[in-house]
Design a protein around this motif. Sequence first.
Motif, PDB file in Angstrom:
ATOM      1  N   LEU A   1       0.819  -1.208   0.000  1.00  8.28           N
ATOM      2  CA  LEU A   1       0.000   0.000   0.000  1.00  8.28           C
ATOM      3  C   LEU A   1       0.856   1.263   0.000  1.00  8.28           C
ATOM      4  CD1 LEU A   1      -2.771  -1.047   2.567  1.00  8.28           C
ATOM      5  CD2 LEU A   1      -2.994  -0.881   0.080  1.00  8.28           C
ATOM      6  N   THR A   2       1.998   1.217   0.709  1.00  8.56           N
ATOM      7  CA  THR A   2       2.893   2.368   0.728  1.00  8.56           C
ATOM      8  C   THR A   2       3.486   2.626  -0.652  1.00  8.56           C
ATOM      9  OG1 THR A   2       3.435   2.064   3.062  1.00  8.56           O
ATOM     10  CG2 THR A   2       5.022   3.295   1.735  1.00  8.56           C
ATOM     11  N   ALA A   3       3.864   1.564  -1.354  1.00 12.06           N
ATOM     12  CA  ALA A   3       4.408   1.715  -2.699  1.00 12.06           C
ATOM     13  C   ALA A   3       3.375   2.307  -3.659  1.00 12.06           C
ATOM     14  CB  ALA A   3       4.893   0.363  -3.220  1.00 12.06           C
ATOM     15  N   LYS A   4       2.102   2.009  -3.435  1.00 17.85           N
ATOM     16  CA  LYS A   4       1.047   2.460  -4.340  1.00 17.85           C
ATOM     17  C   LYS A   4       0.507   3.833  -3.972  1.00 17.85           C
ATOM     18  CE  LYS A   4      -3.212   0.859  -6.554  1.00 17.85           C
ATOM     19  NZ  LYS A   4      -4.193  -0.269  -6.677  1.00 17.85           N
ATOM     20  N   TYR A   5       0.313   4.082  -2.659  1.00 16.91           N
ATOM     21  CA  TYR A   5      -0.359   5.304  -2.218  1.00 16.91           C
ATOM     22  C   TYR A   5       0.521   6.241  -1.401  1.00 16.91           C
ATOM     23  CZ  TYR A   5      -4.528   2.571  -3.411  1.00 16.91           C
ATOM     24  OH  TYR A   5      -5.469   1.817  -4.067  1.00 16.91           O
ATOM     25  N   GLY A   6       1.734   5.834  -1.061  1.00 17.88           N
ATOM     26  CA  GLY A   6       2.574   6.637  -0.188  1.00 17.88           C
ATOM     27  C   GLY A   6       2.470   6.171   1.253  1.00 17.88           C
ATOM     28  N   PRO A   7       3.396   6.622   2.116  1.00 18.88           N
ATOM     29  CA  PRO A   7       3.444   6.096   3.484  1.00 18.88           C
ATOM     30  C   PRO A   7       2.246   6.459   4.347  1.00 18.88           C
ATOM     31  CG  PRO A   7       5.029   7.878   3.184  1.00 18.88           C
ATOM     32  CD  PRO A   7       4.506   7.544   1.832  1.00 18.88           C
ATOM     33  N   THR A   8       1.602   7.591   4.096  1.00 19.11           N
ATOM     34  CA  THR A   8       0.482   7.974   4.962  1.00 19.11           C
ATOM     35  C   THR A   8      -0.675   6.990   4.823  1.00 19.11           C
ATOM     36  OG1 THR A   8       1.100  10.308   4.889  1.00 19.11           O
ATOM     37  CG2 THR A   8      -1.157   9.791   5.551  1.00 19.11           C
ATOM     38  N   LYS A   9      -1.189   6.807   3.610  1.00 18.13           N
ATOM     39  CA  LYS A   9      -2.266   5.837   3.407  1.00 18.13           C
ATOM     40  C   LYS A   9      -1.758   4.413   3.600  1.00 18.13           C
ATOM     41  CE  LYS A   9      -5.231   8.509   0.278  1.00 18.13           C
ATOM     42  NZ  LYS A   9      -5.849   8.560  -1.068  1.00 18.13           N
ATOM     43  N   GLY A  10      -0.527   4.167   3.170  1.00 14.13           N
ATOM     44  CA  GLY A  10       0.027   2.812   3.276  1.00 14.13           C
ATOM     45  C   GLY A  10       0.142   2.330   4.702  1.00 14.13           C
ATOM     46  N   ARG A  11       0.365   3.238   5.649  1.00 17.05           N
ATOM     47  CA  ARG A  11       0.435   2.855   7.057  1.00 17.05           C
ATOM     48  C   ARG A  11      -0.935   2.951   7.726  1.00 17.05           C
ATOM     49  NH1 ARG A  11       5.112   0.816   5.459  1.00 17.05           N
ATOM     50  NH2 ARG A  11       6.925   2.184   5.688  1.00 17.05           N
ATOM     51  N   LYS A  12      -1.675   4.021   7.406  1.00 16.73           N
ATOM     52  CA  LYS A  12      -2.940   4.241   8.120  1.00 16.73           C
ATOM     53  C   LYS A  12      -3.985   3.174   7.827  1.00 16.73           C
ATOM     54  CE  LYS A  12      -3.197   9.133   9.268  1.00 16.73           C
ATOM     55  NZ  LYS A  12      -4.087  10.317   9.312  1.00 16.73           N
ATOM     56  N   ILE A  13      -4.105   2.743   6.588  1.00 15.05           N
ATOM     57  CA  ILE A  13      -5.159   1.792   6.229  1.00 15.05           C
ATOM     58  C   ILE A  13      -5.052   0.504   7.050  1.00 15.05           C
ATOM     59  CG2 ILE A  13      -6.064   0.309   4.393  1.00 15.05           C
ATOM     60  CD1 ILE A  13      -5.512   2.630   2.444  1.00 15.05           C
ATOM     61  N   PRO A  14      -3.893  -0.172   7.070  1.00 15.26           N
ATOM     62  CA  PRO A  14      -3.822  -1.397   7.888  1.00 15.26           C
ATOM     63  C   PRO A  14      -3.914  -1.137   9.384  1.00 15.26           C
ATOM     64  CG  PRO A  14      -1.674  -0.904   6.920  1.00 15.26           C
ATOM     65  CD  PRO A  14      -2.651   0.028   6.282  1.00 15.26           C
ATOM     66  N   ILE A  15      -3.379  -0.010   9.852  1.00 14.25           N
ATOM     67  CA  ILE A  15      -3.435   0.270  11.292  1.00 14.25           C
ATOM     68  C   ILE A  15      -4.873   0.476  11.743  1.00 14.25           C
ATOM     69  CG2 ILE A  15      -2.876   1.950  13.090  1.00 14.25           C
ATOM     70  CD1 ILE A  15      -0.204   2.442  11.683  1.00 14.25           C
ATOM     71  N   VAL A  16      -5.582   1.384  11.091  1.00 10.44           N
ATOM     72  CA  VAL A  16      -6.931   1.749  11.524  1.00 10.44           C
ATOM     73  C   VAL A  16      -7.907   0.592  11.352  1.00 10.44           C
ATOM     74  CG1 VAL A  16      -8.877   3.303  11.097  1.00 10.44           C
ATOM     75  CG2 VAL A  16      -6.540   4.199  11.080  1.00 10.44           C
ATOM     76  N   CYS A  17      -7.880  -0.060  10.202  1.00  5.22           N
ATOM     77  CA  CYS A  17      -8.840  -1.140   9.945  1.00  5.22           C
ATOM     78  C   CYS A  17      -8.606  -2.331  10.864  1.00  5.22           C
ATOM     79  CB  CYS A  17      -8.757  -1.575   8.482  1.00  5.22           C
ATOM     80  SG  CYS A  17      -9.309  -0.324   7.305  1.00  5.22           S
ATOM     81  N   SER A  18      -7.344  -2.722  11.036  1.00  3.23           N
ATOM     82  CA  SER A  18      -7.076  -3.915  11.848  1.00  3.23           C
ATOM     83  C   SER A  18      -7.337  -3.645  13.329  1.00  3.23           C
ATOM     84  CB  SER A  18      -5.648  -4.405  11.626  1.00  3.23           C
ATOM     85  OG  SER A  18      -4.713  -3.398  11.950  1.00  3.23           O
ATOM     86  N   MET A  19      -7.059  -2.434  13.801  1.00  3.56           N
ATOM     87  CA  MET A  19      -7.363  -2.136  15.204  1.00  3.56           C
ATOM     88  C   MET A  19      -8.866  -2.113  15.453  1.00  3.56           C
ATOM     89  SD  MET A  19      -4.479   0.618  16.497  1.00  3.56           S
ATOM     90  CE  MET A  19      -5.131   0.631  18.163  1.00  3.56           C
ATOM     91  N   ALA A  20      -9.626  -1.649  14.476  1.00  4.78           N
ATOM     92  CA  ALA A  20     -11.086  -1.678  14.621  1.00  4.78           C
ATOM     93  C   ALA A  20     -11.585  -3.122  14.750  1.00  4.78           C
ATOM     94  CB  ALA A  20     -11.743  -0.984  13.439  1.00  4.78           C
ATOM     95  N   PHE A  21     -11.043  -4.023  13.930  1.00  4.32           N
ATOM     96  CA  PHE A  21     -11.444  -5.433  14.010  1.00  4.32           C
ATOM     97  C   PHE A  21     -10.945  -6.097  15.292  1.00  4.32           C
ATOM     98  CE2 PHE A  21     -11.990  -5.203   9.297  1.00  4.32           C
ATOM     99  CZ  PHE A  21     -13.287  -5.679   9.253  1.00  4.32           C
ATOM    100  N   ALA A  22      -9.823  -5.615  15.839  1.00  6.75           N
ATOM    101  CA  ALA A  22      -9.283  -6.204  17.066  1.00  6.75           C
ATOM    102  C   ALA A  22     -10.194  -6.018  18.261  1.00  6.75           C
ATOM    103  CB  ALA A  22      -7.904  -5.607  17.372  1.00  6.75           C
ATOM    104  N   SER A  23     -11.177  -5.136  18.144  1.00  2.00           N
ATOM    105  CA  SER A  23     -12.104  -4.898  19.254  1.00  2.00           C
ATOM    106  C   SER A  23     -12.987  -6.098  19.558  1.00  2.00           C
ATOM    107  CB  SER A  23     -12.989  -3.684  18.955  1.00  2.00           C
ATOM    108  OG  SER A  23     -13.795  -3.906  17.815  1.00  2.00           O
ATOM    109  N   VAL A  24     -12.933  -7.153  18.726  1.00  2.00           N
ATOM    110  CA  VAL A  24     -13.703  -8.371  19.018  1.00  2.00           C
ATOM    111  C   VAL A  24     -13.201  -9.043  20.294  1.00  2.00           C
ATOM    112  CG1 VAL A  24     -14.271  -8.767  16.590  1.00  2.00           C
ATOM    113  CG2 VAL A  24     -12.244  -9.872  17.572  1.00  2.00           C
ATOM    114  N   ILE A  25     -12.105  -8.544  20.856  1.00  2.00           N
ATOM    115  CA  ILE A  25     -11.653  -9.068  22.143  1.00  2.00           C
ATOM    116  C   ILE A  25     -12.752  -8.941  23.192  1.00  2.00           C
ATOM    117  CG2 ILE A  25     -10.648  -6.873  22.946  1.00  2.00           C
ATOM    118  CD1 ILE A  25      -8.366  -8.475  24.180  1.00  2.00           C
ATOM    119  N   ALA A  26     -13.621  -7.939  23.028  1.00  2.00           N
ATOM    120  CA  ALA A  26     -14.727  -7.742  23.973  1.00  2.00           C
ATOM    121  C   ALA A  26     -15.718  -8.894  23.928  1.00  2.00           C
ATOM    122  CB  ALA A  26     -15.439  -6.423  23.674  1.00  2.00           C
ATOM    123  N   LEU A  27     -15.930  -9.475  22.747  1.00  2.00           N
ATOM    124  CA  LEU A  27     -16.896 -10.566  22.614  1.00  2.00           C
ATOM    125  C   LEU A  27     -16.411 -11.844  23.281  1.00  2.00           C
ATOM    126  CD1 LEU A  27     -17.975 -10.072  18.878  1.00  2.00           C
ATOM    127  CD2 LEU A  27     -19.111  -9.245  20.952  1.00  2.00           C
TER     128      LEU A  27
END
Length: 458
Positions: free
Chosen positions: A305-331
């Motif tokens: 993603l960094t190679a395609k969109y640059g480091p900002t989107k390349g880092r933010k997309i996996p960080i934000v999306c995966s942390m949102a899914f990690a909230s299943v720890i509550a279940l």
Amino acid sequence: MPSLPSSRAVAVDRRPITRARWVIATLLCLGTAISYVDRANISVALPFMEHDLGISKAATGLLLSSFFFTYAPGQLIGGRLVDLVGPRIAAGFATIWWSFFTAVNALATGFGTLFAFRLGLGIGEAVGPTAFGKVVGRWFPLRERARAAAVYDSGSRLGTALSFPIVSLLIYYWGWQASFVFSGCLGLLWVIGWFSYYRDPEKHHRASEAEKRYILDGGARLSGEGQTSGRKVRWVQLLRYRTVWGMMLGFFALNFAFYFFVTWFPSYLVQARGMNLLSIAWVGMIPPLVAFFAEQFGGWLSDVLTAKYGPTKGRKIPIVCSMAFASVIALAAVVPSAALAIALLSVSMGCLAIAAASIWSLPSDVAPTEATVGSIGGLQNFASNVAGIICPIFFGLFSGAGSAAFVMPLVVTGGIVVLGALCYLVICQRFEALPVPDNAAEIAPLHESTSVDQGSEV
């Protein structure tokens, strides 16, 4: 500026590009794995040490967090130390220190001595993350940085996974004292390999001139780079950047969830799911092993993603999306099936690992100069490991509630992870090299700007 291979030298070098950088990444992975075996050892052993040492349940949360009393602030000192003496010396001698304080846990006679040994362990291990993060910045071009960070940081998942069968079986056959002696010796073996093999890229005898040029041309931060300004960036100046604050708060949230697995997870399996020692040895491996492989995927995804969109989107997309899914720890706190709970915890830990692959590359991405990579890493890691102090104590407050002891803490943890995702999305702006300030006065206060310009993002 250190001497670098010329283009002509590369042209006449007929050897293929060597892979010394990936050998070093693997060495970092092993060192990180050993450090996590050392720190997670007590989580597995503590239920069996309580009787021998007369440790009450009320003191368990404090004891599990004691490591972080020195580990968290040690990140700040460790970051400066790494910038001062370099990662080779800093990581090597820190490992000797923490290996000693792991082994002497076998001599603990009660809460007081065990608490003191854990403080010593935290001091030594505080140097490792910033040293290893700096190695990644020096040895890997931007296009490979997240994958390299994933390889080395996945050692934390591997070490957590290995601690369950290794420590459990050692306790089963030889007692809890043997588990500390064994894991302490592992670190000393690693130090021998580290001092024998590691050098900076421009001095490494195993790296061809072509590999050195590949590293440099790809944007790696070699030693000495970025020093032309002649200015020293202080902590107070780094703290005036909005992105640095977003990194600190976001990583705090991620590690709040991760340190549940390092500290209270074995007790969760016993208390909430009724498992015995041998069951813990194998079931406890599942979430961290899932996380180990997930982090490799996360590093690859971030670099693509960094190679395609640059480091900002390349880092933010996996960080934000995966942390949102990690909230299943509550279940995992409310499902009736132990198997389903382990599956949810595996998904959560795997998503945390995907995010971590990008997070560990951020200090090298945003540091104003090469000499501040360790300092930014130290600030980020300090904030993240404050979670290591709070998380065990927070879970310990509910430890007397029987099988329901983990319901409220896990639900709260899920909410904290979501807030962490928002920190990376909203507070952090562009993941690019921050401008080097002439002095603190040149950086606007936090409330004066909301510009997306990286130079005035605070």
